[in-house]
Write an enzyme that holds these catalytic residues in place. Structure first.
Site, short mmCIF file in Angstrom:
data_model
loop_
_atom_site.label_atom_id
_atom_site.label_comp_id
_atom_site.label_asym_id
_atom_site.label_seq_id
_atom_site.Cartn_x
_atom_site.Cartn_y
_atom_site.Cartn_z
N ARG A 38 26.16 -39.89 8.86
CA ARG A 38 26.86 -38.87 7.97
C ARG A 38 25.99 -38.15 7.14
NH1 ARG A 38 31.42 -37.64 9.78
NH2 ARG A 38 32.41 -39.16 10.99
N HIS A 68 21.50 -42.74 19.13
CA HIS A 68 22.72 -41.78 18.88
C HIS A 68 21.99 -40.90 17.64
CE1 HIS A 68 26.35 -39.69 18.18
NE2 HIS A 68 27.04 -40.39 19.43
N TYR A 71 26.08 -37.39 13.46
CA TYR A 71 27.25 -36.60 13.51
C TYR A 71 27.02 -35.23 12.75
CZ TYR A 71 29.81 -40.48 15.46
OH TYR A 71 30.25 -41.41 16.11
N HIS A 108 25.62 -34.95 20.07
CA HIS A 108 26.80 -34.25 20.26
C HIS A 108 26.31 -32.71 20.24
CE1 HIS A 108 29.60 -37.43 18.53
NE2 HIS A 108 29.00 -37.81 19.59
N GLU A 143 25.91 -35.12 25.09
CA GLU A 143 27.27 -35.94 25.35
C GLU A 143 28.26 -35.10 25.84
OE1 GLU A 143 27.87 -38.82 22.40
OE2 GLU A 143 30.00 -39.42 23.10
N ASP A 177 30.91 -39.95 28.17
CA ASP A 177 31.85 -40.56 27.42
C ASP A 177 33.12 -40.56 28.28
OD1 ASP A 177 33.66 -41.40 25.52
OD2 ASP A 177 32.10 -41.21 24.00
N HIS A 180 36.06 -39.25 26.06
CA HIS A 180 36.11 -37.70 25.85
C HIS A 180 36.22 -37.02 27.15
CE1 HIS A 180 32.69 -38.40 22.64
NE2 HIS A 180 33.92 -38.89 22.09
N HIS A 212 28.99 -43.87 28.12
CA HIS A 212 29.96 -44.59 26.77
C HIS A 212 31.20 -45.00 27.29
CE1 HIS A 212 27.34 -42.22 23.37
NE2 HIS A 212 26.90 -42.99 23.96
N ASP A 225 40.02 -37.39 21.19
CA ASP A 225 38.70 -38.19 20.67
C ASP A 225 39.02 -39.49 19.72
OD1 ASP A 225 36.09 -39.25 20.49
OD2 ASP A 225 35.20 -37.61 19.55
N HIS A 227 39.14 -43.34 19.97
CA HIS A 227 38.50 -44.46 21.07
C HIS A 227 39.68 -45.68 20.84
CE1 HIS A 227 34.15 -43.03 20.78
NE2 HIS A 227 34.91 -42.27 20.99
N GLU A 257 31.78 -48.14 22.62
CA GLU A 257 31.91 -47.56 21.52
C GLU A 257 33.52 -47.74 20.72
OE1 GLU A 257 30.94 -43.59 22.36
OE2 GLU A 257 29.13 -43.79 21.17
ZN ZN Z 1 34.11 -40.25 20.41
FE FE Z 2 30.60 -41.23 22.76
FE FE Z 3 28.95 -39.78 20.49
#
Ligand code: ZN
Ligand code: FE
Ligand code: FE
Length: 281
Positions: A38, A68, A71, A108, A143, A177, A180, A212, A225, A227, A257
């Site tokens: 973040r 990764h 975000y 992303h 992704e 993913d 996703h 993923h 989204d 998980h 994840e």
């Molecule tokens: Zn996700």
């Molecule tokens: Fe993912």
């Molecule tokens: Fe991701």
């Protein structure tokens, strides 16, 4: 080629510590954030730590790691300073990943925040063109996204347009993913082969470099989204059996994840390995 299963690990103890965690839970790949997911600040990797991880992975049958990006990165933000942060962070991250060599760097694609997906794709291409460098050993992965809000990457066509737009498409791949794509409306529960056919037709399966593995709390096409643990959501355990047994996905790093601690990840990795061998547990 073997099955490379792993999970997202905390990078707080450094690189070698993640390698030890991976070995302890039976993983032969893993994912980690290159910086606070973040926040913005980044630490460089310690070359000794990086060399120790590379040595640990050698001879243990590890597949490529799947780093990764944070975000907060949004290459298609309407704000120039946010786009510039994304470009700078990506450059720094790719530079420090050279200490590991040949890793994947998953990000992303971004949210167009009302500018429209066409403009969003244009901005993502602009950003990537400032970053992608064929002399680097990493491959940057787009992704597949659930399509929450104004996310780019809810459809394979958007990812294909990004790949087609950049100067160095050889530096790009895709990370699929499972939560996703399901939330985006691709029915991998009842028609995994059909979805892979579509991926192949639109993007090309040779671009698919990593997965993923996540179950989903929400129904097909929900664009949510959220998980879920493997087998406890809308995808169900059979979907993951089909994935780990699929010829066309063989050898790709598959990273969990799911909402889990290390112990839960160890159980899921063991379950997936059993499913791959056809000894349903
Ligand atoms: Zn996700
Ligand atoms: Fe993912
Ligand atoms: Fe991701």
């Amino acid at each position: 080629m073997g099955l490379h299963l792993g999970c997202h690990l905390s990078a707080s103890g450094g690189l070698l510590a993640m390698g030890h965690d991976a070995v302890a839970i039976g993983a032969t790949t893993f994912a980690f954030f290159t910086r606070n997911p973040r926040g913005g600040n980044a630490r460089d990797y310690d070359p000794t730590d990086a060399a120790a991880l590379v040595e640990l992975m050698e001879g243990r049958g590890f597949g490529p790691l799947v780093a990764h990006a944070p975000y907060t990165m949004n290459l298609c933000s309407a704000k120039e300073d946010v786009r510039e942060f994304g470009v700078r962070a990506m450059r720094e991250d790719l530079a420090k990943l050279e200490l590991l060599g040949g890793t994947y760097y998953n990000f992303h694609p971004g949210s167009h925040v009302g500018q429209g997906s066409e403009r969003g794709i244009e901005l993502i291409v602009e950003g990537l063109d400032q970053v992608l460098d064929p002399s680097l050993s990493s491959t940057v992965l787009l992704e597949t996204m659930a399509g929450k809000g104004t996310e780019i990457g809810r459809g394979f066509e958007e990812l294909a347009a990004i790949i087609a737009g950049v100067r160095h498409p050889e530096c790009l791949g895709v990370c699929l993913d499972t939560c996703h794509v399901h939330d985006a409306g691709y029915d991998i529960v009842d028609d995994l082969e059909g979805v892979l056919d579509e991926f192949d037709a639109v993007i090309g399966l040779s671009r698919l470099r990593a997965l993923h593995l996540n179950d989903s709390k929400n129904p097909l096409g929900s664009h949510k989204d959220r998980h879920e643990r493997i087998g406890e959501g809308e995808l169900g355990v059979n979907t993951f059996a089909n994935i780990v047994r699929n010829e066309r996905l063989r050898g790709l790093p598959m990273v969990l994840e799911t909402p889990n601690e290390l112990e839960g990840y160890a159980r899921e990795i063991a379950l997936l390995r059993d499913l791959a061998e056809g000894t349903d547990s």
